[in-house]
Design an enzyme around this catalytic site. Structure first.
Site, mmCIF file in Angstrom:
data_model
loop_
_atom_site.group_PDB
_atom_site.id
_atom_site.type_symbol
_atom_site.label_atom_id
_atom_site.label_comp_id
_atom_site.label_asym_id
_atom_site.label_seq_id
_atom_site.Cartn_x
_atom_site.Cartn_y
_atom_site.Cartn_z
ATOM 1 N N GLU A 36 0.839 -1.289 0.006
ATOM 2 C CA GLU A 36 -0.142 0.096 -0.153
ATOM 3 C C GLU A 36 0.863 1.393 0.044
ATOM 4 O O GLU A 36 0.622 2.278 -0.822
ATOM 5 C CB GLU A 36 -0.913 0.143 1.332
ATOM 6 C CG GLU A 36 -2.132 -1.006 1.244
ATOM 7 C CD GLU A 36 -2.681 -1.089 2.400
ATOM 8 O OE1 GLU A 36 -4.017 -0.985 2.287
ATOM 9 O OE2 GLU A 36 -2.183 -1.535 3.473
ATOM 10 N N GLU A 114 19.609 -11.578 -6.023
ATOM 11 C CA GLU A 114 19.791 -11.919 -4.636
ATOM 12 C C GLU A 114 18.600 -11.927 -3.821
ATOM 13 O O GLU A 114 17.902 -11.020 -4.345
ATOM 14 C CB GLU A 114 20.925 -11.466 -4.024
ATOM 15 C CG GLU A 114 21.137 -9.958 -4.310
ATOM 16 C CD GLU A 114 22.489 -9.471 -4.110
ATOM 17 O OE1 GLU A 114 22.307 -8.639 -2.857
ATOM 18 O OE2 GLU A 114 23.610 -9.479 -4.611
ATOM 19 N N LYS A 116 15.876 -10.258 -1.156
ATOM 20 C CA LYS A 116 16.026 -8.571 -0.552
ATOM 21 C C LYS A 116 15.582 -8.988 0.877
ATOM 22 O O LYS A 116 14.476 -9.554 1.109
ATOM 23 C CB LYS A 116 14.941 -7.874 -1.400
ATOM 24 C CG LYS A 116 14.877 -6.469 -0.697
ATOM 25 C CD LYS A 116 13.907 -5.674 -1.625
ATOM 26 C CE LYS A 116 13.577 -4.473 -1.135
ATOM 27 N NZ LYS A 116 13.571 -4.253 0.142
ATOM 28 N N ASP A 118 14.307 -8.411 4.571
ATOM 29 C CA ASP A 118 13.502 -7.322 5.094
ATOM 30 C C ASP A 118 13.846 -7.137 6.583
ATOM 31 O O ASP A 118 13.457 -7.738 7.700
ATOM 32 C CB ASP A 118 12.075 -8.078 5.204
ATOM 33 C CG ASP A 118 10.969 -6.955 5.513
ATOM 34 O OD1 ASP A 118 11.492 -5.877 5.447
ATOM 35 O OD2 ASP A 118 10.204 -7.481 5.681
ATOM 36 N N ARG A 137 21.098 3.533 8.178
ATOM 37 C CA ARG A 137 21.014 4.425 6.827
ATOM 38 C C ARG A 137 20.999 6.045 7.339
ATOM 39 O O ARG A 137 21.336 6.823 6.597
ATOM 40 C CB ARG A 137 20.264 3.736 6.120
ATOM 41 C CG ARG A 137 20.290 4.580 4.593
ATOM 42 C CD ARG A 137 19.499 3.978 3.646
ATOM 43 N NE ARG A 137 18.217 3.691 3.839
ATOM 44 C CZ ARG A 137 17.382 2.714 3.289
ATOM 45 N NH1 ARG A 137 17.813 2.337 2.420
ATOM 46 N NH2 ARG A 137 16.036 2.535 3.443
ATOM 47 N N TYR A 229 25.997 -7.708 2.102
ATOM 48 C CA TYR A 229 25.981 -8.054 0.717
ATOM 49 C C TYR A 229 26.410 -6.907 -0.184
ATOM 50 O O TYR A 229 26.696 -7.159 -1.114
ATOM 51 C CB TYR A 229 24.440 -8.225 0.428
ATOM 52 C CG TYR A 229 23.650 -7.011 0.828
ATOM 53 C CD1 TYR A 229 23.542 -5.823 0.404
ATOM 54 C CD2 TYR A 229 22.549 -7.222 1.832
ATOM 55 C CE1 TYR A 229 22.776 -4.464 0.427
ATOM 56 C CE2 TYR A 229 21.791 -6.360 2.271
ATOM 57 C CZ TYR A 229 21.610 -5.002 1.803
ATOM 58 O OH TYR A 229 21.043 -3.877 2.240
ATOM 59 N N LYS A 295 20.940 -6.808 -9.570
ATOM 60 C CA LYS A 295 21.867 -5.649 -9.869
ATOM 61 C C LYS A 295 22.815 -6.010 -10.967
ATOM 62 O O LYS A 295 22.933 -7.311 -11.416
ATOM 63 C CB LYS A 295 22.818 -5.816 -8.613
ATOM 64 C CG LYS A 295 22.471 -5.730 -7.336
ATOM 65 C CD LYS A 295 23.222 -5.965 -6.185
ATOM 66 C CE LYS A 295 22.620 -5.819 -4.681
ATOM 67 N NZ LYS A 295 23.219 -6.048 -3.727
ATOM 68 N N LYS A 319 9.370 -6.678 -5.488
ATOM 69 C CA LYS A 319 8.970 -7.211 -4.174
ATOM 70 C C LYS A 319 7.643 -8.209 -4.419
ATOM 71 O O LYS A 319 7.006 -8.031 -5.502
ATOM 72 C CB LYS A 319 8.281 -5.946 -3.767
ATOM 73 C CG LYS A 319 9.466 -4.925 -3.466
ATOM 74 C CD LYS A 319 9.447 -4.476 -1.859
ATOM 75 C CE LYS A 319 8.890 -3.224 -1.455
ATOM 76 N NZ LYS A 319 8.835 -2.641 -0.318
ATOM 77 N N CYS A 413 -15.952 -4.535 31.097
ATOM 78 C CA CYS A 413 -15.005 -5.802 30.907
ATOM 79 C C CYS A 413 -16.112 -7.120 30.666
ATOM 80 O O CYS A 413 -16.859 -7.153 31.311
ATOM 81 C CB CYS A 413 -14.341 -6.117 32.045
ATOM 82 S SG CYS A 413 -13.445 -7.867 32.310
ATOM 83 N N CYS A 416 -16.171 -9.452 34.264
ATOM 84 C CA CYS A 416 -16.319 -9.015 35.340
ATOM 85 C C CYS A 416 -17.366 -7.982 35.407
ATOM 86 O O CYS A 416 -17.619 -7.470 36.600
ATOM 87 C CB CYS A 416 -15.341 -8.823 36.134
ATOM 88 S SG CYS A 416 -14.296 -7.244 35.878
ATOM 89 N N CYS A 431 -9.646 -3.133 31.747
ATOM 90 C CA CYS A 431 -10.435 -3.759 32.885
ATOM 91 C C CYS A 431 -9.710 -3.163 34.152
ATOM 92 O O CYS A 431 -8.750 -3.641 34.356
ATOM 93 C CB CYS A 431 -10.887 -4.946 32.752
ATOM 94 S SG CYS A 431 -11.573 -5.584 34.585
ATOM 95 N N CYS A 436 -10.685 -9.037 38.666
ATOM 96 C CA CYS A 436 -11.288 -9.651 37.794
ATOM 97 C C CYS A 436 -10.862 -11.185 37.642
ATOM 98 O O CYS A 436 -9.437 -11.373 37.457
ATOM 99 C CB CYS A 436 -10.989 -8.795 36.430
ATOM 100 S SG CYS A 436 -11.646 -9.624 34.829
HETATM 101 S S1 IVH Z 1 21.562 -3.490 -2.571
HETATM 102 C C1 IVH Z 1 22.785 1.251 -3.233
HETATM 103 N N1 IVH Z 1 20.889 -5.704 -1.819
HETATM 104 O O1 IVH Z 1 16.627 -2.898 0.621
HETATM 105 C C2 IVH Z 1 21.606 0.566 -2.503
HETATM 106 N N2 IVH Z 1 19.624 -3.991 -0.693
HETATM 107 O O2 IVH Z 1 14.126 -1.232 -0.052
HETATM 108 C C3 IVH Z 1 22.177 -1.034 -2.839
HETATM 109 N N3 IVH Z 1 18.151 -4.587 0.905
HETATM 110 O O3 IVH Z 1 18.074 0.035 0.823
HETATM 111 C C4 IVH Z 1 21.281 -1.829 -1.867
HETATM 112 N N4 IVH Z 1 18.391 -6.806 0.614
HETATM 113 O O4 IVH Z 1 18.675 -1.431 2.815
HETATM 114 C C5 IVH Z 1 20.653 -4.514 -1.413
HETATM 115 N N5 IVH Z 1 20.118 -8.035 -1.202
HETATM 116 C C6 IVH Z 1 20.092 -6.723 -1.148
HETATM 117 C C7 IVH Z 1 19.239 -6.085 -0.112
HETATM 118 C C8 IVH Z 1 18.998 -4.722 0.019
HETATM 119 C C9 IVH Z 1 17.816 -5.880 1.424
HETATM 120 C C10 IVH Z 1 17.630 -3.298 1.457
HETATM 121 C C11 IVH Z 1 18.540 -2.060 1.365
HETATM 122 C C12 IVH Z 1 18.059 -1.010 0.412
HETATM 123 C C13 IVH Z 1 16.507 -1.541 0.708
HETATM 124 C C14 IVH Z 1 15.564 -0.988 -0.445
#
Ligand code: IVH
Length: 676
Positions: A36, A114, A116, A118, A137, A229, A295, A319, A413, A416, A431, A436
């Site tokens: 969202e 690779e 991502k 979280d 960051r 990474y 990348k 995503k 409640c 009670c 409550c 209770c």
């Molecule tokens: S590369 C120059 N690789 O996701 C920025 N980022 O939503 C290059 N993140 O800012 C980032 N896994 O904090 C890269 N395998 C991955 C990642 C990754 C998670 C994060 C990272 C980025 C954010 C963007």
């Protein structure tokens, strides 16, 4: 109402995005899903593109969010930390590779795909192979120095391994992500639920909240993990790797934790196939993954295509959509927690989501139901990502039945019938009746549980019987149980009754922190209980302490006890029945074991230590435990009576005070030496 003009809508979107940015980055909370949020950003970017006069540099589409918090030192990254452009669409991923081929005038590009991760972005600096700093960051230019907290991460080496042909640069900022596993997330949430606190919504929020704890001893109690990474600044420049894949090899060779799964692809089709493979596998990975990052592999080509003001043009995130489904909200029930919090629960028509059947979801609190105008009989959108607690995102208004009426949250409640109250500054409705029956039951269960007094034989079923019989109305009643009464329960034989009574008797001398935890003070979990026990040394002292005692000293071992917790503690004991509970426990013969006594060591008997700054390998809690195990005391402030001040990196005013008073100052190594 007429539709807003583009100008109005842009202003609306900017305000809304700014609010969600703040929730996500600073409060480590979120009200809307990633998807969202991304949709709001996308709408804003499209509107700005169509109305260039309305676009401006400080629009959220032009910058990285900001995660900086009060209480942390700022540190300027030597090389900026950027964010990533993202998409949910395969077609847009194809456009991305096509654009790179066009700009670089080549059709044989290599990409790396690779996971991502979280979590929370972090930059870890190694100088001459030593870990010197970890920084969030922040706004991309400067972030919060979280070195002390990062040092609690077991997998993060203090030294880079030097091995044969992989160079260790003089200076390197390694970029990565701090995260928490679902397992650890669930463990902590179970503990919170026991405390009557609202559970954290997902591992990412909890990881971010943990990294931003001011007391690293609290951080050490929660298991954070890290993967690395990427790279920021490197010195000397000749030590730049040639490709992203080569860099991965280096990260591994240095002994840093990194992602195990990585795909090499040479076309859009291969990129999308790799993303599909990752999607199929992602729930079995060791880290929470919300997408893929694609990348350009060649670092030279990365430099050629460059970056926009906020994101590299050589990378793109794809995503995964969170799993969501619509279902019928059959009813709303209210759960009463140990501290009296009334939590609304959505009772749903069962629906399959993220591999499980979901029939209940949290509705969080009264305000949330009102804000989303959720009504019984509505068709609601439920989201569940991995192990995350299912949540109701919103109502499908098109399917609302005309007879639907706004939900009225109970004013009493359900257990009670006491009138419910909402305390100032809290979202929870409670409550207020400390007697209770549900609350009593939950409190006694908590008190007797493994995490607290660990009383064998006093499980849920037994507690229910004791409360139902009216023998236990408050925790101290446990210490006045009548043997004949217990035997009259019929079901239990003499032996188990005697075992239970013996276990209850034995609990009287349990460690102090177990009692502190068992009292059920809101916001005080096991870790804080240990700190409180260490500082106050007795139950009575804890009751008598004032708020100032809790937060008097920012550098003290209880500095994690911020204003919220301090207020919860004083508020708790301000209620006479709680203070009375402690009196009655003591009158019943409860005599907790003082901290330190269990260690039995005598080396440091009569000595007082003060800790300041960050020690190279010990957290404050670890150092304090070692000192206490040897019979020493740890104090929060330096005085003439202090035997030693143990100073680490960035030691503050305490060091100065020690020098002024002529108190001996030692480092971690010396402490270890004294202990041997
Ligand atoms: S590369 C120059 N690789 O996701 C920025 N980022 O939503 C290059 N993140 O800012 C980032 N896994 O904090 C890269 N395998 C991955 C990642 C990754 C998670 C994060 C990272 C980025 C954010 C963007």
């Amino acid at each position: 109402m007429s539709a807003p003009t583009p100008e109005e809508r842009i202003a609306e979107l900017r305000a809304s995005i700014a609010r969600h940015d703040d929730l996500y980055h600073r409060q480590a909370e979120s009200e809307i899903s990633d998807q969202e949020y991304d949709a709001l950003k996308r709408e804003l970017a499209d509107l700005e593109a169509a109305n260039p006069l309305l676009a401006m540099m400080d629009s959220p589409t032009q910058r990285v969010g900001d995660d900086r918090n009060e209480g942390f030192q700022s540190y300027t990254h030597r090389e900026r930390m950027m964010s990533l452009d993202n998409t949910y669409s395969g077609d847009e991923m194809r456009e991305f590779t096509a654009r790179l081929e066009r700009e670089l005038e080549r059709d044989n590009l290599t990409y790396v795909v690779e996971p991502k991760i979280d979590g929370l972005a972090v930059s870890v600096t190694y100088e001459k192979g030593h870990l010197v700093r970890a920084v969030t960051r922040g706004n991309g230019i400067e972030g919060d120095d979280i070195t002390a907290n990062a040092r609690t991460i077991r997998d993060l080496p203090r030294e880079l391994k030097a091995s044969g042909d992989v160079p260790v640069p003089d200076v390197i900022e390694v970029r990565g992500e701090i995260f928490m596993t679902n397992e650890e997330f669930q463990r902590i949430n179970a503990e919170r639920e026991e405390l009557g606190l609202e559970p954290y919504k997902n591992p990412r929020n909890l990881a971010a909240g943990t990294v931003k704890q001011l007391d690293s001893s609290i951080v050490a109690q929660r298991k954070l993990e890290i993967v690395l990474y990427g790279r920021g600044y490197i010195e000397p420049v000749e030590s730049l790797p040639e490709t992203q894949q080569q860099f991965f090899g280096w990260v591994k060779a240095w002994g840093l934790p990194t992602v195990e799964n990585q795909w090499s692809a040479t076309s859009a089709d291969e990129v999308l196939a790799a993303i599909a493979e990752l999607d199929a596998l992602r729930h079995s990975l060791a880290y929470p993954t919300d997408g893929a990052v694609v990348k350009l592999d060649s670092i030279a080509l990365q430099r050629t295509v460059g970056a926009t003001s906020k994101a590299p043009r050589w990378a793109m995130a794809y995503k995964f959509e969170a799993e969501r489904a619509e279902t019928l909200l059959k009813n709303i029930t209210i759960q009463v927690g140990r501290t009296g919090v009334l939590t609304p629960v959505a009772e749903l028509e069962p629906v399959r989501l993220a591999g499980t059947t979901v029939s209940r979801a949290t509705l969080h609190n009264r305000d949330e139901i009102a804000r989303k105008d959720i009504r019984i009989g509505d068709t609601v959108l439920v989201e569940k990502a991995g192990e995350i607690i299912p949540a109701v995102l919103r109502v499908n208004l098109d399917k609302r039945k005309p007879e639907g009426v706004p939900y009225t949250f109970p004013t009493a409640c359900p257990e009670c019938e006491s009138e419910a109250v909402q305390l100032e500054g809290e979202v929870a409705v409670r409550c207020p009746n400390s007697e209770c029956p549900v609350q009593v039951r939950r409190r006694v269960i908590h008190f007797a549980s493994r995490a607290c007094l660990d009383i064998e034989g006093l499980g849920v079923a037994m507690v229910n019987q004791l409360v139902d019989q009216g023998w236990v109305k408050r925790i101290p009643d446990l210490y006045h149980l009548d043997r004949d009464n217990l035997l009259s329960l019929g079901k239990s034989v003499e032996k188990s009754t005697d075992n239970l009574l013996a276990a209850i008797e034995a609990s009287k001398t349990a460690e102090l922190w177990r009692f502190v935890h068992g009292l059920g003070i809101p916001h005080v979990g096991a870790a804080a209980s240990k700190d409180l026990a260490r500082v106050f040394g007795g139950l009575r002292d804890l009751v008598d302490a004032t708020m100032d005692d809790y937060i008097k000293d920012k550098e003290s071992v209880i500095s994690g006890i911020g204003a919220t917790m301090a207020e919860a503690i004083t508020g708790f004991f301000a209620e006479t029945h709680n203070a009375q509970m402690v009196d009655d426990l003591l009158a019943a013969g409860v005599a907790p074991e003082a901290p330190g006594a269990e260690g039995g060591g005598t080396k440091f008997l009569g000595m007082t230590f003060v800790l300041t700054g960050t020690l190279p390998s010990l957290t404050r809690n670890e150092a304090a435990e070692m000192i206490e195990a040897a019979g020493g005391k740890v104090s929060g402030s330096v005085s003439k009576k202090t035997t030693y001040v143990i100073a680490g990196e960035s030691a503050g005013s305490k060091l100065a005070k020690a020098e002024k008073l002529g108190v001996a100052v030692i480092d971690e190594a010396k402490l270890r030496e004294l202990l041997t």
